[in-house]
Design an enzyme around this catalytic site. Structure first.
Site, PDB file in Angstrom:
ATOM      1  N   GLU A 264      21.155  38.612 -16.022  1.00 27.16           N
ATOM      2  CA  GLU A 264      21.470  39.812 -16.840  1.00 27.16           C
ATOM      3  C   GLU A 264      21.953  40.892 -16.230  1.00 27.16           C
ATOM      4  O   GLU A 264      21.448  41.735 -15.430  1.00 27.16           O
ATOM      5  CB  GLU A 264      20.219  40.423 -17.705  1.00 27.16           C
ATOM      6  CG  GLU A 264      19.539  39.442 -18.408  1.00 27.16           C
ATOM      7  CD  GLU A 264      20.192  39.124 -19.896  1.00 27.16           C
ATOM      8  OE1 GLU A 264      21.189  39.726 -20.072  1.00 27.16           O
ATOM      9  OE2 GLU A 264      19.468  38.550 -20.541  1.00 27.16           O
ATOM     10  N   CYS A 298      23.627  49.278 -19.436  1.00 23.25           N
ATOM     11  CA  CYS A 298      24.377  48.098 -19.330  1.00 23.25           C
ATOM     12  C   CYS A 298      25.412  47.764 -20.365  1.00 23.25           C
ATOM     13  O   CYS A 298      26.292  47.388 -20.459  1.00 23.25           O
ATOM     14  CB  CYS A 298      23.732  46.610 -18.955  1.00 23.25           C
ATOM     15  SG  CYS A 298      22.296  46.353 -20.298  1.00 23.25           S
TER      16      CYS A 298
HETATM   17  P1  NAD Z   1      21.119  46.485  -8.399  1.00 18.91           P
HETATM   18  O1  NAD Z   1      21.945  45.196  -8.408  1.00 18.91           O
HETATM   19  O2  NAD Z   1      21.489  47.405  -7.284  1.00 18.91           O
HETATM   20  O3  NAD Z   1      19.694  46.073  -8.311  1.00 18.91           O
HETATM   21  C1  NAD Z   1      18.847  45.312  -9.328  1.00 18.91           C
HETATM   22  C2  NAD Z   1      17.542  45.123  -8.667  1.00 18.91           C
HETATM   23  O4  NAD Z   1      18.055  43.887  -7.618  1.00 18.91           O
HETATM   24  C3  NAD Z   1      16.768  46.102  -7.975  1.00 18.91           C
HETATM   25  O5  NAD Z   1      15.299  45.692  -8.222  1.00 18.91           O
HETATM   26  C4  NAD Z   1      17.019  45.524  -6.548  1.00 18.91           C
HETATM   27  O6  NAD Z   1      16.135  45.854  -5.613  1.00 18.91           O
HETATM   28  C5  NAD Z   1      17.167  44.134  -6.700  1.00 18.91           C
HETATM   29  N1  NAD Z   1      17.692  43.198  -5.700  1.00 18.91           N
HETATM   30  C6  NAD Z   1      18.875  43.653  -4.710  1.00 18.91           C
HETATM   31  N2  NAD Z   1      19.181  42.600  -3.908  1.00 18.91           N
HETATM   32  C7  NAD Z   1      18.170  41.774  -3.886  1.00 18.91           C
HETATM   33  C8  NAD Z   1      17.925  40.403  -3.465  1.00 18.91           C
HETATM   34  N3  NAD Z   1      18.724  40.079  -2.316  1.00 18.91           N
HETATM   35  N4  NAD Z   1      17.213  39.728  -3.895  1.00 18.91           N
HETATM   36  C9  NAD Z   1      16.394  40.007  -4.866  1.00 18.91           C
HETATM   37  N5  NAD Z   1      16.364  41.071  -5.453  1.00 18.91           N
HETATM   38  C10 NAD Z   1      17.581  42.093  -5.027  1.00 18.91           C
HETATM   39  O7  NAD Z   1      21.353  47.138  -9.924  1.00 18.91           O
HETATM   40  P2  NAD Z   1      20.959  48.479 -10.399  1.00 18.91           P
HETATM   41  O8  NAD Z   1      21.824  49.602  -9.660  1.00 18.91           O
HETATM   42  O9  NAD Z   1      19.587  48.693 -10.332  1.00 18.91           O
HETATM   43  O10 NAD Z   1      21.420  48.543 -11.904  1.00 18.91           O
HETATM   44  C11 NAD Z   1      22.543  48.643 -12.619  1.00 18.91           C
HETATM   45  C12 NAD Z   1      23.121  47.442 -12.534  1.00 18.91           C
HETATM   46  O11 NAD Z   1      22.486  46.623 -13.686  1.00 18.91           O
HETATM   47  C13 NAD Z   1      24.517  47.822 -13.558  1.00 18.91           C
HETATM   48  O12 NAD Z   1      25.458  46.721 -13.277  1.00 18.91           O
HETATM   49  C14 NAD Z   1      24.126  47.315 -15.174  1.00 18.91           C
HETATM   50  O13 NAD Z   1      24.894  46.781 -15.820  1.00 18.91           O
HETATM   51  C15 NAD Z   1      23.199  45.990 -14.764  1.00 18.91           C
HETATM   52  N6  NAD Z   1      22.184  45.926 -15.831  1.00 18.91           N
HETATM   53  C16 NAD Z   1      22.277  44.601 -16.681  1.00 18.91           C
HETATM   54  C17 NAD Z   1      21.362  44.645 -17.740  1.00 18.91           C
HETATM   55  C18 NAD Z   1      21.655  43.480 -18.745  1.00 18.91           C
HETATM   56  O14 NAD Z   1      20.676  42.919 -19.489  1.00 18.91           O
HETATM   57  N7  NAD Z   1      22.968  42.881 -18.651  1.00 18.91           N
HETATM   58  C19 NAD Z   1      20.372  45.568 -18.021  1.00 18.91           C
HETATM   59  C20 NAD Z   1      20.122  46.508 -17.184  1.00 18.91           C
HETATM   60  C21 NAD Z   1      21.016  46.584 -16.129  1.00 18.91           C
END
Ligand code: NAD
Length: 507
Positions: A264, A298
């Site tokens: 997502e 998002c």
């Molecule tokens: P991010 O990608 O920086 O982090 C998301 C999560 O991934 C965090 O818990 C982070 O610690 C984890 N992560 C990072 N590297 C990882 C790895 N190597 N292995 C496992 N986990 C890892 O995102 P963010 O800044 O927290 O959130 C914003 C983003 O999320 C935006 O792009 C937004 O559109 C998206 N988002 C999408 C949805 C959806 O349902 N499509 C919902 C909410 C947010």
């Protein structure tokens, strides 16, 4: 509620909080201490000791052990536990909603909305716990019974983003629990307190049901703790919410071991307004979609595709409405927009606005940071051409691009020209236009709405998007099937051994 009261009400106050929960048992967190920061002040709210990869590995092991017994508990009994989880969330709705506002920065009404979403998905999952049904299929062989059954899958890894610090966990957790799976949650490092508060509620439910190890939490960096979770072959399903680069990496790691991933990821959501639209309705939906959660959903509205006849009037209405947006403490009921999550978020917005100017965009209002403590910015309206590169990026901030279009076909083409495919919407009073927008030749997004904004989905429908949004689906409809394994069973109740396709083998 003041910050200390919020933490005490949720049972998570203390000098240094433990960044593990659920099946950790004798395992204690021994990683670095991190701080949870209040984005409205820039000050620390609490300290948390993170866990290491080894500790995360031990938690996964215990979740895996729990799965061996949980999968044999009847579905409706699993639903009973989730019913109690929903009721516990009802009791904590105000305090948990306030914690979301305190730690993440969305206004309290939206924070409580997130908790309501958790309650809603629990209710949905309770009903589902009695409806995990398969199929009976006509067999081509005489006296054969062909069925399809759904069985629990295993440990579900849940990786969540900062902007929905509690609801996204619940979309996954409520379904996984009734489907017979145990789970390990790695929340965003920006919102550890929200995760600890949810885990505290889960702990009480697990204690009551003697189901320790069902809901588990590991707090730590993505590159170590997250990596451990997504790489582990004992975790057959990883549901990851976050940015597209993160999802690409998770998809690769999970794919390499042939696991299953629900991704997502980012959106770049357009809202089309045709000349025949109700402009008042459209403007309200736009302001909620673009300014709500300070543009950090998002599904936030990022592009307005305005048909030429109403473009001038709509711009004027939006500029006036943006001037009225009250920005400030998200716990103050009068506030409409809180801060961005951190300084990185502010910097990302400002550098996007530099690119906007370089690429010929015109800032109609906003565009600046707000002096004082915290990470506050002005919501910003930009008039720009649809094909500027910056318009095709997801900037996680309250920047709204205003783009003129000729007609419905032009709007659909521009709606679909970005790499992301999460949400989309059209405002029109023309039935044919609305039908076309939601048809096979209309929007290419996972969500397409008519006379409703891009954000604020209900849990009853499957949630997710196409292209760089990752293709995953969570929450309602038949998303539950991703949390189970399908088994096709042939039962022969004849005294013969006929082969399929009529094959004769040594007869
Ligand atoms: P991010 O990608 O920086 O982090 C998301 C999560 O991934 C965090 O818990 C982070 O610690 C984890 N992560 C990072 N590297 C990882 C790895 N190597 N292995 C496992 N986990 C890892 O995102 P963010 O800044 O927290 O959130 C914003 C983003 O999320 C935006 O792009 C937004 O559109 C998206 N988002 C999408 C949805 C959806 O349902 N499509 C919902 C909410 C947010």
């Amino acid at each position: 509620m003041d910050p200390q009261t919020i933490l005490e009400t949720l049972g998570i106050s203390g000098e240094v909080l433990e960044g593990l929960g659920g099946a950790s048992g004798p395992v204690r967190a021994s990683g670095a201490i991190m701080e949870s920061i209040n984005p409205s002040t820039g000050e620390a709210i609490a300290k948390i000791r993170t866990c290491t990869s080894e500790e995360a590995d031990a938690v996964i092991g215990r979740a895996h052990d729990t799965f061996q017994t949980w999968r044999a508990v009847p579905g409706p009994a699993r639903g009973e536990l989730v019913r109690e989880l929903g009721n516990a969330l009802r009791e904590k709705k105000t305090a948990l909603g306030a914690l979301v506002a305190l730690e993440m920065g969305k206004i309290q009404a939206e924070g409580e909305g997130e908790v309501q979403e958790m309650i809603d998905i629990c209710d949905f999952a309770v009903g589902l716990s009695r409806q995990l049904y398969g199929l009976t299929i006509a067999s081509e062989r005489p006296f054969h019974h062909l069925t399809e059954r759904w069985h629990p899958l295993g440990v579900v890894g849940i990786v969540s983003a900062f902007n929905f610090p509690v609801a996204v966990w619940a979309w996954n957790a409520a379904l996984a629990a009734v489907c017979g799976d145990s789970m390990v949650w790695k929340p965003s490092s920006e919102t550890p307190l929200c995760a600890l508060a949810v885990q505290k509620i889960c702990d009480e439910i697990m204690e009551k049901h003697d189901a320790w190890g069902l809901f588990n939490l590991v707090i730590g960096p993505g590159r170590s703790v997250g990596e451990t979770l997504i790489s582990d072959p004992r975790v057959p399903l990883v549901s990851a919410t976050g940015s597209t680069p993160m999802g690409q990496h998770v998809g690769e790691v999970v794919g390499r071991r042939l696991g299953r991933a629900i991704l997502e990821l980012g959106g770049n959501n357009a809202l089309t307004v045709l000349d025949d639209a109700d402009l008042g309705m459209a403007a309200r939906a736009i302001v909620f979609g673009a300014v709500g959660t300070a543009g950090q959903r998002c599904t936030s509205t990022r592009r307005i595709l305005m048909q030429k006849g109403i473009a001038g009037a709509l711009c004027e209405t939006l500029v006036a409405a943006y001037g009225q947006v009250r920005i400030g403490n998200p716990l103050d009921p009068k506030t409409l927009m809180g801060p961005l999550i951190n300084q990185g978020g502010v910097d990302e917005m400002m550098s996007a606005l530099v690119k906007v100017k370089e690429q010929g965009g015109e800032i109609l209002c906003g565009g600046k940071t707000i002096d004082g403590p915290g990470f506050f910015v002005e919501p910003t309206l930009v008039k720009i051409a649809h094909d500027c590169p910056i318009v095709h990026d997801e900037t996680f901030a309250p920047i709204l691009y205003l783009i003129e279009v000729d007609d419905l076909d032009h709007a659909i083409a521009i709606n679909n020209e970005v790499p992301q495919g999460l949400s989309s919407s059209i405002f029109t009073t023309n039935y044919l236009a609305g039908e076309t927008f939601t048809s096979a030749v209309g929007s290419d997004c996972g969500i397409a709405n008519v006379n409703a904004g891009t954000s604020g989905a209900e849990i009853g429908g499957a949630f997710g998007g196409e292209k760089e949004t990752g293709g995953g689906r969570e929450a309602g409809s038949d998303s539950w099937k991703l949390y189970m394994r399908r088994q096709t069973c042939t039962q022969n109740y004849s005294k013969e051994l006929p082969l399929a396709q009529g094959i004769s083998f040594g007869d």
